[in-house]
Design a protein around this motif. Structure first.
Motif, PDB file in Angstrom:
ATOM      1  N   UNK A 196       6.631 -29.730  31.834  1.00 28.24           N
ATOM      2  CA  UNK A 196       6.161 -29.795  33.214  1.00 28.24           C
ATOM      3  C   UNK A 196       5.001 -30.780  33.334  1.00 28.24           C
ATOM      4  N   UNK A 197       4.125 -30.770  32.327  1.00 26.88           N
ATOM      5  CA  UNK A 197       2.988 -31.682  32.373  1.00 26.88           C
ATOM      6  C   UNK A 197       3.409 -33.120  32.123  1.00 26.88           C
ATOM      7  N   UNK A 240       6.250 -25.609  29.324  1.00 28.10           N
ATOM      8  CA  UNK A 240       5.018 -25.983  30.026  1.00 28.10           C
ATOM      9  C   UNK A 240       4.674 -27.432  29.725  1.00 28.10           C
ATOM     10  N   UNK A 264       8.772 -29.329  39.517  1.00 25.71           N
ATOM     11  CA  UNK A 264       9.952 -28.649  39.003  1.00 25.71           C
ATOM     12  C   UNK A 264      11.218 -29.299  39.551  1.00 25.71           C
ATOM     13  N   UNK A 305      -2.247 -27.484  41.910  1.00 29.04           N
ATOM     14  CA  UNK A 305      -2.618 -26.075  41.990  1.00 29.04           C
ATOM     15  C   UNK A 305      -3.855 -25.831  42.842  1.00 29.04           C
ATOM     16  N   UNK A 306      -4.788 -26.777  42.822  1.00 29.24           N
ATOM     17  CA  UNK A 306      -6.068 -26.490  43.467  1.00 29.24           C
ATOM     18  C   UNK A 306      -6.407 -27.481  44.545  1.00 29.24           C
ATOM     19  N   UNK A 337       4.657 -20.993  37.413  1.00 28.50           N
ATOM     20  CA  UNK A 337       6.010 -21.288  36.953  1.00 28.50           C
ATOM     21  C   UNK A 337       6.894 -20.056  37.027  1.00 28.50           C
ATOM     22  N   UNK A 361      -1.476 -32.019  37.690  1.00 28.77           N
ATOM     23  CA  UNK A 361      -1.053 -30.613  37.800  1.00 28.77           C
ATOM     24  C   UNK A 361      -2.167 -29.772  38.395  1.00 28.77           C
ATOM     25  N   UNK A 362      -3.398 -30.045  37.964  1.00 26.51           N
ATOM     26  CA  UNK A 362      -4.529 -29.319  38.532  1.00 26.51           C
ATOM     27  C   UNK A 362      -4.626 -29.563  40.024  1.00 26.51           C
ATOM     28  N   UNK A 385      11.846 -17.231  42.089  1.00 25.95           N
ATOM     29  CA  UNK A 385      12.451 -17.578  43.380  1.00 25.95           C
ATOM     30  C   UNK A 385      13.800 -18.244  43.177  1.00 25.95           C
ATOM     31  N   UNK A 416      10.658 -19.047  49.116  1.00 26.00           N
ATOM     32  CA  UNK A 416       9.660 -18.696  48.102  1.00 26.00           C
ATOM     33  C   UNK A 416       9.480 -19.809  47.083  1.00 26.00           C
ATOM     34  N   UNK A 417      10.494 -20.634  46.931  1.00 25.85           N
ATOM     35  CA  UNK A 417      10.345 -21.754  46.011  1.00 25.85           C
ATOM     36  C   UNK A 417       9.575 -22.885  46.685  1.00 25.85           C
ATOM     37  N   UNK A 424       5.818 -22.839  46.549  1.00 26.17           N
ATOM     38  CA  UNK A 424       5.169 -22.871  45.243  1.00 26.17           C
ATOM     39  C   UNK A 424       4.489 -24.220  45.037  1.00 26.17           C
ATOM     40  N   UNK A 425       3.223 -24.228  44.540  1.00 26.29           N
ATOM     41  CA  UNK A 425       2.517 -25.511  44.405  1.00 26.29           C
ATOM     42  C   UNK A 425       3.160 -26.467  43.418  1.00 26.29           C
ATOM     43  N   UNK A 426       3.920 -25.929  42.473  1.00 24.21           N
ATOM     44  CA  UNK A 426       4.505 -26.814  41.465  1.00 24.21           C
ATOM     45  C   UNK A 426       5.941 -27.194  41.800  1.00 24.21           C
ATOM     46  N   UNK A 435      -5.387 -19.626  40.179  1.00 26.14           N
ATOM     47  CA  UNK A 435      -6.382 -20.665  39.965  1.00 26.14           C
ATOM     48  C   UNK A 435      -7.370 -20.236  38.912  1.00 26.14           C
TER      49      UNK A 435
END
Lengths: 328, 175
Positions: free
Chosen positions: B102-103, B99, B67, B123-124, A51, B119-120, A57, B57-58, B61-63, A19
């Protein structure tokens, strides 16, 4: 504008590293302050750590690695060794296998001829019946083990029959259970299998008080937990054996034990089973082979050599949660 | 390579290598193929979203959701091309392109304010409120010379992210 949330609660998760430092940047009070952090658009847009983790993973993950069965390295590739290996195959399939099948059949005959009468005739006298059935189950398991020429070394004190005791062991194959059962009759918690094994499970193993579950049913879990609790409280029930990893692991890594076993509030006695890989690969990849095939394969191998260690019983430390206990 | 066969020929490997612009060595491609087959449990020739999510583990992940929309239904060749941005041999340009993709969820080559906000949020999400996120994003955009309404294209991303080192590498295990 909310002025009350100037200070954010910080969490200790890994996400903190990915973050951006937005806290420095947020307006406290009613006006936007000049940022004293060095947050730029670049930092906000840079999602590369997340990413990278995701791609890592995808490419390889430690969980799946535990379930890979190592491809057996054939040692029969040499011109000299090949005929020897052929002789070995002939010997194994034509001589050893029939002998073992014979041993097994004899064992079954004896077992069934004792078990069925005992089961029906002694219905009234529960205690004696249980004792006899327990002995018989131990017997048939010894036969099984002998049918693969199993050489099992036991280390450590034999488990005693006390209430509020739970045994946990790592699980490589269905035969783990048989090997352990040979020494002492346990009650096990297992998944219901289709086919003749299922038949076996429902009739004979019922006598030692096993508990079944179906992995696909979600509700089942509560019922099973209740049954587990009842069972472990009972004084003369067979000691309970659990394989906490939930499924067969390839005997090299140790998947973190599921916490269910540890929530029962009993003494936990760990058992470790280790197979000698030189003689046979006992790992049963249940997605690839059925149990019958696996048994046949075992019977045509040279031997099953393994060590069983009975380890010290552990108790829940005061103040420890079941999850922490499991992690130990 | 039409459908997945269990053996990978030398010709296939070279074709895949060409498709990903030599981002991976031949050994790495073989390892990736094993991995692909491991993930593709029903043998359909592509890895479905659920099969990806079965990797714990995938899944955390937040994204992962973003993905997944990019990963769903890829055959092996495209899978390797997807991962090529993470190879140590990939250029910074290729990583920034990844990247950007992804966006840019609708794939029109432009990243909007909302795309970046989404995206933010991934993540948050639980740490700050939507309003605070918008404030931060607006402020930072303005500092960099953009506005809330500006649409960022690839060259903008290169300008923003290209200057300092971008670390985005994954090692393919080769046994």
């Amino acid at each position: 504008m909310n002025s009350s949330e100037g200070k954010l609660k910080s969490s200790s998760s890994e996400l903190d590293l990915d973050r951006p430092n937005i806290e420095d940047y947020l307006p406290s009070g009613s006006s936007i302050q000049e940022p004293h952090g060095k947050l730029r658009l670049r930092d906000l847009l840079d999602i590369s750590p997340a990413l990278t983790e995701a791609a890592g993973a995808i490419v390889d993950d430690s969980f799946t690695r535990c379930f890979k069965s190592n491809p057996p390295e054939p040692w029969n590739w040499n011109v000299y060794l090949f005929p020897l290996w052929c002789c070995g195959v002939v010997f194994r399939y034509l001589i050893l296998f029939p002998m073992r099948a014979l041993v097994l059949t004899i064992g079954w005959i004896i077992f069934l001829s004792c078990f069925i009468p005992v089961h029906f005739l002694l219905k009234g006298n529960d205690n004696l019946r249980k004792k006899m059935e327990r002995a018989l189950v131990e017997l048939i398991c010894s036969f099984f083990v002998a049918s693969w020429t199993g050489v099992v070394k036991y280390h450590g004190p034999r488990p005693s029959m006390r209430p509020k005791q739970v045994f946990v062991a790592n699980h490589t194959s269905m035969i783990d259970f048989i090997i352990l059962e040979q020494m002492t009759a346990f009650a096990v918690i297992m998944q219901k299998h289709p086919g003749w094994v299922g038949l076996l499970q429902s009739t004979i193993l019922e006598s030692v008080g096993c508990i079944w579950f179906n992995r696909s049913e979600a509700k089942d879990r509560e019922i099973v937990t209740r049954k587990l609790r009842e069972h472990s409280q009972g004084a003369d029930n067979n000691p309970l054996l659990i394989f906490p990893e939930g499924t067969c692991v390839n005997n090299q890594y140790s998947v973190m034990f599921k916490k269910g076993a540890f929530e029962l509030g009993c003494t936990v006695c760990p058992i470790a089973i280790k197979y000698n890989k030189i003689f046979v690969d006992a790992f049963w990849n249940s997605r690839k082979q059925s149990f019958t095939m696996h048994l046949l394969q075992l019977m045509t191998s040279w031997a099953v050599v393994c060590d069983v260690w009975y380890l010290e019983p552990q108790n829940l430390r005061p103040g420890e949660t079941p999850i922490e206990f499991a992690e130990r | 390579m039409g459908n997945t066969s269990s053996m990978l020929t030398q010709y296939d490997i070279e074709e895949v290598q060409q498709h990903c612009n030599n981002a991976f060595s031949q050994q790495e491609i073989v390892s990736l193929y094993e991995r692909f087959c491991q993930l593709d449990r029903n043998g359909g020739g592509f890895v479905s979203g659920e099969e990806f999510l079965s990797v714990p583990e995938f899944a955390v992940n937040p994204l992962s959701q973003r993905l997944l929309t990019m990963l769903d239904g890829l055959n092996f060749k495209e899978f390797v091309a997807f991962l090529s941005a993470f190879s140590p041999r990939a250029t910074v340009q290729q990583k920034i392109e990844f990247i950007f993709k992804v966006y840019d969820s609708d794939g029109n080559g432009k990243v909007t304010f909302n795309d970046m906000l989404d995206v933010l949020h991934d993540l948050t999400g639980q740490f700050i409120s939507e309003q605070q996120r918008e404030q931060v994003l607006t402020k930072v955009l303005e500092e960099a010379g953009y506005t809330k309404e500006s649409l960022l294209v690839m060259s903008d991303f290169v300008k923003i992210l290209g200057s300092s080192g971008l670390k985005m590498e994954v090692e393919v295990p080769v046994d």
